[in-house]
Design a protein around this motif. Structure first.
Motif, short mmCIF file in Angstrom:
data_model
loop_
_atom_site.label_atom_id
_atom_site.label_comp_id
_atom_site.label_asym_id
_atom_site.label_seq_id
_atom_site.Cartn_x
_atom_site.Cartn_y
_atom_site.Cartn_z
N UNK A 83 3.66 -0.88 8.71
CA UNK A 83 4.62 0.21 8.51
C UNK A 83 4.00 1.33 7.67
N UNK A 84 2.79 1.14 7.21
CA UNK A 84 2.16 2.13 6.34
C UNK A 84 2.73 2.12 4.94
N UNK A 85 3.38 1.02 4.58
CA UNK A 85 4.11 0.97 3.31
C UNK A 85 3.32 0.24 2.23
N UNK A 86 3.78 0.38 1.01
CA UNK A 86 3.18 -0.32 -0.13
C UNK A 86 4.05 -1.51 -0.52
N UNK A 87 3.50 -2.71 -0.50
CA UNK A 87 4.29 -3.89 -0.87
C UNK A 87 4.53 -3.94 -2.38
N UNK A 141 7.85 -0.16 -0.34
CA UNK A 141 8.45 1.17 -0.24
C UNK A 141 7.47 2.16 0.37
N UNK A 142 8.04 3.29 0.79
CA UNK A 142 7.26 4.29 1.49
C UNK A 142 7.95 5.64 1.23
N UNK A 143 7.16 6.74 1.13
CA UNK A 143 7.82 8.05 0.99
C UNK A 143 8.75 8.28 2.18
N UNK A 144 9.92 8.85 1.94
CA UNK A 144 10.92 8.96 2.99
C UNK A 144 10.39 9.65 4.24
N UNK A 145 10.69 9.04 5.38
CA UNK A 145 10.32 9.64 6.66
C UNK A 145 8.87 9.47 7.06
N UNK A 146 8.08 8.78 6.23
CA UNK A 146 6.64 8.72 6.51
C UNK A 146 6.16 7.37 7.05
N UNK A 147 7.06 6.42 7.20
CA UNK A 147 6.64 5.09 7.67
C UNK A 147 6.08 5.17 9.09
N UNK A 148 5.08 4.32 9.35
CA UNK A 148 4.55 4.19 10.71
C UNK A 148 5.45 3.23 11.47
N UNK A 199 -4.24 -6.00 6.25
CA UNK A 199 -4.93 -4.71 6.06
C UNK A 199 -4.02 -3.72 5.35
N UNK A 200 -3.67 -4.07 4.12
CA UNK A 200 -2.67 -3.29 3.38
C UNK A 200 -3.19 -1.89 3.03
N UNK A 201 -4.40 -1.80 2.51
CA UNK A 201 -4.93 -0.49 2.10
C UNK A 201 -5.11 0.40 3.33
N UNK A 202 -5.60 -0.18 4.42
CA UNK A 202 -5.78 0.60 5.65
C UNK A 202 -4.42 1.11 6.15
N UNK A 203 -3.42 0.25 6.18
CA UNK A 203 -2.10 0.66 6.65
C UNK A 203 -1.56 1.84 5.86
N UNK A 204 -1.70 1.76 4.54
CA UNK A 204 -1.19 2.85 3.71
C UNK A 204 -1.93 4.17 3.99
N UNK A 205 -3.24 4.09 4.14
CA UNK A 205 -4.01 5.30 4.43
C UNK A 205 -3.69 5.86 5.81
N UNK A 206 -3.37 4.96 6.75
CA UNK A 206 -3.12 5.40 8.13
C UNK A 206 -1.86 6.24 8.27
N UNK A 207 -0.97 6.14 7.30
CA UNK A 207 0.23 6.98 7.31
C UNK A 207 -0.12 8.44 7.58
N UNK A 208 -1.28 8.84 7.06
CA UNK A 208 -1.70 10.23 7.16
C UNK A 208 -2.28 10.56 8.54
#
Ligand code: ADP
Ligand code: MG
Length: 325
Positions: A83-87, A141-148, A199-208
């Motif tokens: 989801x591109x989120x941070x656990x 959590x994830x910044x609003x509207x930014x989840x993959x 792949x938590x760090x990758x998922x978070x970066x992929x949000x962009x």
């Protein structure tokens, strides 16, 4: 839970789970009260997921307890990563046939080390008696509207996968005595099954950079197909581009390795779709060799999955599995 275990439920929880995982300042109340109380970052969207592991179904009864603890959290971390989120916070519902203290010590250690590595606090759970079953709920959590999501892909997007899929499937086959490999390769593959790397760090970066993302739990082809279907498109995967580990090739040979990479489950890698115009940026910001991912195909307008090999459409059956039959 009643008094059925030598160790009372309260003692068991206090001993193994009161301070298991990271300590976080946003945990107002953790293990010990009726429910956990958590401070969510202001404005953030809460991301919630849960997965259950049943002994004999989702892991072999022979699996080391530390690996069960690791896996129970890892599969949930992988969903949050997709989801591109941070656990941030986990709950653990544990059903145990008995209070085996050695098993519990190792289980908690396996869970805690992965939790600390991702700054996840264990904030609550439940403990009952019955056939060994482990359910973890993970909140992030994830910044609003930014989840993959699975749904953002479009025809023409480049399709990527992280890691080397197929390893975990081969590791399970080795664990179950259905496959043999040279000792070093066997040890590596078995570890890829027992201790998957979300792949938590990758998922978070992929949000962009990514438009859609899914984690591979049931097999690359099937899960990439779910992403494509949710996005309303089809996909093409180039067989020769499938990244396979040296160990998997040593165990199976190059063709069967790639077939297994397409069909085997339990990898917990990420599959993601990137708009072609953003690929250069993606690969500059997150060098593929460093972040361990590779383009394997594209999304296309026509529905369904096409597999090509050196430009020719390939007939494909799930014969990767038959290799072990
Ligand atoms: P209740 O009866 O209110 O559900 P429990 O006795 O089940 O309370 O649990 C007491 C506390 O311990 C609660 O805060 C609960 O979240 C926590 N807890 C119970 N089992 C676990 C576990 N396996 N891991 C982490 N926390 C647990
Ligand atoms: Mg309870």
């Amino acid at each position: 839970m009643g008094q059925c275990m030598a160790l009372s439920e309260a003692e068991l929880i206090a001993r193994y789970f009161r301070s298991c995982g990271a300590q976080r300042r946003d945990v107002v109340l953790g293990v010990g009260d009726d429910a956990a109380l958590l401070d969510c970052p202001p404005g953030a969207q809460l991301v919630a997921t849960t997965d259950t592991l049943v002994a004999g179904v989702h892991f072999p009864p022979s699996a080391p307890a530390a690996a069960v603890g690791h896996r129970a959290l890892a599969v949930n971390l992988s969903d949050v990563a997709a989801m591109g989120a941070r656990p941030a916070w986990a709950l653990l519902a544990l059903t145990l046939p008995e209070a085996d203290e050695r098993w519990l010590t190792e289980f908690a250690a396996g869970f805690a080390s992965l939790a600390r590595a991702h700054d996840v606090a264990l904030v609550g759970g439940d403990t009952t008696r019955g056939p060994l079953t482990v359910t973890v709920q993970l909140l992030g959590h994830v910044p609003p509207g930014s989840a993959l999501t699975r749904a953002g892909g479009r025809a023409g997007d480049l399709l990527y996968v992280s890691g080397s899929p197929g390893d975990a499937g081969a590791g399970l086959a080795i664990e179950q005595g259905r496959l043999t490999a040279p000792p070093a390769a066997a040890a590596y593959l078995r570890e890829r099954f027992l201790l998957p790397t979300p792949r938590v760090a990758l998922g978070e970066r992929l949000r962009e950079y990514a438009r859609a993302c899914i984690d591979v739990s049931d097999g690359l082809l099937g899960d990439a197909g779910k992403l494509a279907a949710a996005s309303g498109v089809g996909l093409e995967i180039r067989f020769e581009e499938l990244p396979v580990s040296r160990a998997l090739v040593e165990a199976l040979g190059p063709d069967a390795a790639r077939q297994l990479a397409l069909t085997a489950g339990d990898d917990y890698e990420l599959v993601f779709a990137v708009e072609p115009g953003r690929a250069v940026e993606l690969e500059r910001a997150l060098p593929p060799s460093q972040w361990n991912y590779r383009q394997i195909g594209v999304l296309r307008a026509a529905p369904g999955a096409v597999l090509t090999r050196d430009g020719t459409v390939m007939e494909f059956s799930h014969s990767g599995y038959q290799h072990f039959a």
